[in-house]
Write an enzyme that holds these catalytic residues in place. Structure first.
Site, PDB file in Angstrom:
ATOM      1  N   ASP A 312       0.688  -0.847  -0.120  1.00 24.33           N
ATOM      2  CA  ASP A 312       0.469  -0.467  -0.033  1.00 24.33           C
ATOM      3  C   ASP A 312       1.561   1.299  -0.169  1.00 24.33           C
ATOM      4  O   ASP A 312      -0.028   2.569   0.296  1.00 24.33           O
ATOM      5  CB  ASP A 312      -0.590   0.273   1.232  1.00 24.33           C
ATOM      6  CG  ASP A 312      -0.201  -0.075   2.229  1.00 24.33           C
ATOM      7  OD1 ASP A 312       1.108  -0.482   2.861  1.00 24.33           O
ATOM      8  OD2 ASP A 312      -0.898   0.151   3.659  1.00 24.33           O
ATOM      9  N   TRP A 341      15.767   6.037 -29.521  1.00 21.47           N
ATOM     10  CA  TRP A 341      15.349   5.628 -30.743  1.00 21.47           C
ATOM     11  C   TRP A 341      14.402   5.003 -30.879  1.00 21.47           C
ATOM     12  O   TRP A 341      13.470   5.382 -32.268  1.00 21.47           O
ATOM     13  CB  TRP A 341      16.515   4.464 -31.356  1.00 21.47           C
ATOM     14  CG  TRP A 341      17.063   3.381 -32.011  1.00 21.47           C
ATOM     15  CD1 TRP A 341      15.910   2.919 -32.195  1.00 21.47           C
ATOM     16  CD2 TRP A 341      17.589   4.104 -33.825  1.00 21.47           C
ATOM     17  NE1 TRP A 341      16.305   2.242 -34.259  1.00 21.47           N
ATOM     18  CE2 TRP A 341      16.829   3.378 -34.058  1.00 21.47           C
ATOM     19  CE3 TRP A 341      17.751   5.093 -33.952  1.00 21.47           C
ATOM     20  CZ2 TRP A 341      17.219   3.525 -35.850  1.00 21.47           C
ATOM     21  CZ3 TRP A 341      18.807   5.136 -34.752  1.00 21.47           C
ATOM     22  CH2 TRP A 341      18.602   4.875 -36.041  1.00 21.47           C
ATOM     23  N   THR A 342      13.979   4.843 -29.855  1.00 16.60           N
ATOM     24  CA  THR A 342      12.516   4.000 -30.439  1.00 16.60           C
ATOM     25  C   THR A 342      11.311   5.080 -30.232  1.00 16.60           C
ATOM     26  O   THR A 342      10.960   4.676 -30.849  1.00 16.60           O
ATOM     27  CB  THR A 342      11.456   2.568 -29.420  1.00 16.60           C
ATOM     28  OG1 THR A 342      13.248   1.915 -29.084  1.00 16.60           O
ATOM     29  CG2 THR A 342      10.903   2.100 -29.549  1.00 16.60           C
ATOM     30  N   GLU A 382      15.987  11.562 -31.852  1.00 10.81           N
ATOM     31  CA  GLU A 382      17.356  10.956 -32.406  1.00 10.81           C
ATOM     32  C   GLU A 382      16.095  10.934 -34.113  1.00 10.81           C
ATOM     33  O   GLU A 382      15.438   9.538 -34.358  1.00 10.81           O
ATOM     34  CB  GLU A 382      17.280   9.607 -32.527  1.00 10.81           C
ATOM     35  CG  GLU A 382      17.908   9.809 -31.023  1.00 10.81           C
ATOM     36  CD  GLU A 382      19.277   8.498 -30.579  1.00 10.81           C
ATOM     37  OE1 GLU A 382      19.280   7.603 -31.772  1.00 10.81           O
ATOM     38  OE2 GLU A 382      19.025   7.969 -29.553  1.00 10.81           O
ATOM     39  N   MET A 448      26.501  11.758 -28.923  1.00 10.27           N
ATOM     40  CA  MET A 448      25.904  10.080 -28.992  1.00 10.27           C
ATOM     41  C   MET A 448      27.356  10.070 -29.705  1.00 10.27           C
ATOM     42  O   MET A 448      27.813   9.338 -30.899  1.00 10.27           O
ATOM     43  CB  MET A 448      24.398   9.808 -29.561  1.00 10.27           C
ATOM     44  CG  MET A 448      24.435  10.046 -28.227  1.00 10.27           C
ATOM     45  SD  MET A 448      22.566   9.359 -28.359  1.00 10.27           S
ATOM     46  CE  MET A 448      22.393  10.658 -29.882  1.00 10.27           C
ATOM     47  N   THR A 449      28.913   9.900 -29.388  1.00 13.10           N
ATOM     48  CA  THR A 449      30.290   9.540 -30.008  1.00 13.10           C
ATOM     49  C   THR A 449      30.481   8.021 -30.115  1.00 13.10           C
ATOM     50  O   THR A 449      31.412   7.655 -29.489  1.00 13.10           O
ATOM     51  CB  THR A 449      31.226  10.161 -29.496  1.00 13.10           C
ATOM     52  OG1 THR A 449      31.382  10.281 -27.856  1.00 13.10           O
ATOM     53  CG2 THR A 449      31.325  11.823 -29.836  1.00 13.10           C
ATOM     54  N   TYR A 450      28.896   7.145 -30.263  1.00 14.72           N
ATOM     55  CA  TYR A 450      29.797   5.904 -30.442  1.00 14.72           C
ATOM     56  C   TYR A 450      28.327   5.165 -32.157  1.00 14.72           C
ATOM     57  O   TYR A 450      27.935   6.118 -31.976  1.00 14.72           O
ATOM     58  CB  TYR A 450      29.105   4.955 -29.425  1.00 14.72           C
ATOM     59  CG  TYR A 450      28.051   5.770 -28.317  1.00 14.72           C
ATOM     60  CD1 TYR A 450      26.689   5.485 -28.790  1.00 14.72           C
ATOM     61  CD2 TYR A 450      28.270   6.182 -26.951  1.00 14.72           C
ATOM     62  CE1 TYR A 450      25.524   5.727 -27.860  1.00 14.72           C
ATOM     63  CE2 TYR A 450      27.162   6.669 -26.576  1.00 14.72           C
ATOM     64  CZ  TYR A 450      26.128   6.530 -27.110  1.00 14.72           C
ATOM     65  OH  TYR A 450      25.182   7.632 -26.589  1.00 14.72           O
ATOM     66  N   TRP A 588      25.813   4.841 -22.304  1.00 11.54           N
ATOM     67  CA  TRP A 588      25.058   3.964 -21.905  1.00 11.54           C
ATOM     68  C   TRP A 588      25.670   2.784 -22.311  1.00 11.54           C
ATOM     69  O   TRP A 588      26.900   1.880 -23.037  1.00 11.54           O
ATOM     70  CB  TRP A 588      24.864   4.459 -23.460  1.00 11.54           C
ATOM     71  CG  TRP A 588      23.381   3.332 -23.930  1.00 11.54           C
ATOM     72  CD1 TRP A 588      24.032   1.951 -24.228  1.00 11.54           C
ATOM     73  CD2 TRP A 588      21.948   3.431 -23.483  1.00 11.54           C
ATOM     74  NE1 TRP A 588      22.265   1.152 -24.419  1.00 11.54           N
ATOM     75  CE2 TRP A 588      21.545   2.320 -24.112  1.00 11.54           C
ATOM     76  CE3 TRP A 588      21.889   4.275 -23.169  1.00 11.54           C
ATOM     77  CZ2 TRP A 588      20.048   2.644 -23.937  1.00 11.54           C
ATOM     78  CZ3 TRP A 588      20.501   4.060 -22.748  1.00 11.54           C
ATOM     79  CH2 TRP A 588      19.177   3.666 -23.433  1.00 11.54           C
TER      80      TRP A 588
END
Length: 608
Positions: A312, A341-342, A382, A448-450, A588
């Site tokens: 509760d 992304w999604t 994105e 986002m350097t990947y 990430w």
């Protein structure tokens, strides 16, 4: 973030019955019966979300369950939660976790998965029985082992011993669970767990597995506190931002919870957490998976505070665990990240009325149930005026307008940030939106350097997915961290508002014969959750790095080729970030790291 796994509870549609799954009783009881239903709860493109529900329709308790089915060729499970799912070819097997194997009469349990392909399951079995609701397997699940006893407790290890379980077919092995997660499988009745954090509380249970591969109920729990100082000074993290993404769906198949930030030692070494992801629907911010976010109940040994959730209490789930984490580590700030992304397809509609969007986001962040949890908002679009999972045509000013509206709504007391593209190519995604103009309204950019290169180009050439600099033979000019950072600076973004991105995972190909970068391939290398992607914690042992290129490690193992960052390459990248005057780094995501937080430690140490 390039890759996403959808792991929400979902709602049932297209209900397909698979009747007659059979449960097992204890040796003193008669066998019981059960049913199962399969539902395809969501579909997107070539992917879908499925859910199995097992219900005990008999009069005696089921102690363990194993569901098996076949998928047609081309259909497979890519990630799963609330069960351990494995495959042999097109045959799939799901076994209960330690906490959801027991079903009282009339009780039910569900587990879910993300899949690819269009097929439906056939050939269902439960515990080896047929699916007509009448079969009765002849053997029973093992009994619970004795409650473990702890000895030889040190700063970093503990020895556990327990009395044996019993079974009519014989015991095969034992699973040792720490805080509800399996850490070892042993054939004997003792185990030494190492790599622990000093002065930290842990809870251990043990489960037996018989020669029929049935898992019995968990033993009683023993609580252990490692030695070492419990009155450590508050963390000193320096003046750089050290931010990690915590994924909402990670509490399912990955079994990664907020408490893991404590047990790994990472909480003391970071400054910020981005909780990902909220959804963007109908031009508004919204909570995505409400069960994981604020409904899931945690036991005392699973929670940060050591206190069990009650049925509760007004707030449970990840949000309550983050609240407990902030109480334990007051230096940590938490931002609610929307999109990814999604879910970036919803930003186009949001950009049509930025003020209304910003107002909806603040209402979510300031919901009275968790208003103290979040210190700001992060937008992961994105990509504005460019293509990601979907293509956006909002125009170059849309991102700046959205950022301005968010700052106006949230004011100066909240952090407002954005994860953005790192495409430094001429005429690329950085050039498609006004990132320079928007920077005045934002505290920083997570660049986002990947994911520059990977097996989304199935035949290669092999290349590091997170190159720090360019190099001779790089497949695409401008696809590297240095070029992206330089381009953003040239557009007027201050260096201190740029964070360098690190992936706690690798990207890889198979069918590769050349060890050096630039080789051809035949497709993505096998991955635990998705082809072509694997966590660092797995790769460091399964395919150790044997070379570096452009500041990133790579490895050629058999016919597989992987690139990923290691503590050594991260240390070099952090030195570069400091030389550029950057505001810090982000990564990430947490669950890709080792249980003792090797990569977080490298970021922390490298930015000091």
């Amino acid at each position: 973030m390039r890759f996403r796994h959808r792991a929400a509870a979902g709602f049932a549609t297209l209900l397909l019955p698979f009747a007659g799954l059979v449960g097992l009783a204890s040796p003193a009881q008669a066998a019981t019966s059960a049913t199962a239903t399969y539902a395809k709860t969501q579909e997107w493109g070539s992917g879908f979300e499925g859910k199995w529900t097992v219900k005990n329709t008999g009069t005696t308790t089921i102690n363990t369950w194993t569901v098996e089915w076949d998928f047609p060729s081309g259909t497979k499970v890519t990630s799963a939660w609330d069960a351990t799912v494995t495959s042999s070819g097109d045959h799939w097997t799901a076994k209960n976790n330690g906490w959801n194997g027991t079903l009282a009469p009339g009780a039910s349990v569900s587990f879910g998965f993300n899949g690819s392909g269009t097929g439906s399951p056939t050939g269902c079995k439960l515990n080896g029985g047929s699916c007509d609701g009448t079969s009765v397997p002849g053997d029973a699940a093992p009994s619970a082992p004795g409650t473990p006893t702890a000895s030889n407790v040190t700063d970093t290890s503990v020895r556990l011993s327990w009395s044996a379980a019993t079974d009519d077919k014989g015991i095969k092995n034992y699973d040792v669970l720490r805080d509800g997660a399996r850490v070892a499988t042993v054939t004997g009745t003792s185990y030494t767990d190492s790599g622990l954090a000093k002065g930290t509380d842990y809870s251990y249970t043990v489960q037996a597995r018989d020669t029929a591969d049935q898992t019995g109920p968990a033993s009683g729990a023993v609580k252990v506190r490692t030695t070492g100082s419990t009155e450590e000074p508050p963390p000193t993290t320096g003046d750089k931002v050290k931010l990690g993404y915590f994924t909402e769906w990670g509490v399912y198949g990955r079994n990664y919870h907020v408490k893991n930030l404590v047990t790994s030692g990472s909480a003391a070494k970071i400054t910020h957490i981005n909780y990902s992801f909220g959804n963007v629907k109908n031009g508004q911010c919204t909570v995505d998976d409400t069960f994981a976010a604020y409904e899931k109940a945690y036991t005392a040994d699973q929670s940060v505070s050591g206190t069990a959730d009650t049925w509760d209490q007004p707030l449970r789930g990840n949000f309550n665990q983050l609240r407990q984490l902030k109480a334990k580590y007051p230096h940590i700030k938490v931002l609610y990240s929307f999109g990814g992304w999604t879910y970036s397809g919803g930003f186009g509609q949001a950009a049509q009325n930025p003020a209304a969007f910003a107002k909806s986001c603040k209402q979510v962040v300031e919901d009275p149930r968790w208003a103290d949890v979040f210190d700001g908002i992060d937008i992961d679009w994105e990509y504005p005026n460019a293509c990601g999972l979907t293509c956006d045509t909002s125009g170059p000013a849309a991102f700046k307008n959205l950022s301005q509206a968010l700052r106006a709504e949230f004011g100066s007391n909240y952090l407002v940030t954005a994860a953005i593209t790192a495409d430094g190519s001429s005429g690329g995604k950085i050039d498609a939106a006004d990132y320079g103009g928007a920077a005045q309204y934002l505290d920083w950019y997570n660049v986002m350097t990947y994911d520059y290169f990977g097996a989304f180009d199935a035949d290669g050439p092999t290349a590091p997915h997170s190159p720090l600099t360019s190099y001779p033979g790089i497949p695409q000019a401008g696809f590297n961290s240095a070029d992206a950072i330089a381009k953003l600076k040239s557009k007027g973004v201050p260096s201190a508002k740029l964070l360098l991105g690190i992936g706690f995972y690798g990207r890889g190909w198979t069918g590769v014969t050349q060890s050096a970068p630039g080789g051809t391939a035949t497709g993505p290398a096998p991955g635990t959750y998705e082809p072509g992607i694997e966590d660092y914690k797995v790769l460091k042992n399964s395919c150790p790095a044997n070379g570096t290129i452009a500041g990133t490690a790579y490895a050629h193992c058999g016919n597989n080729w992987w690139s990923y960052d290691t503590p050594a390459t991260i240390n070099s990248k952090m030195a570069w970030a400091k030389s550029q005057g950057l505001g810090g780094a982000f990564f990430w995501e947490f669950s890709g790291d080792t249980s003792n937080g090797e990569l977080v430690s490298a970021i922390d140490g490298g930015l000091r």
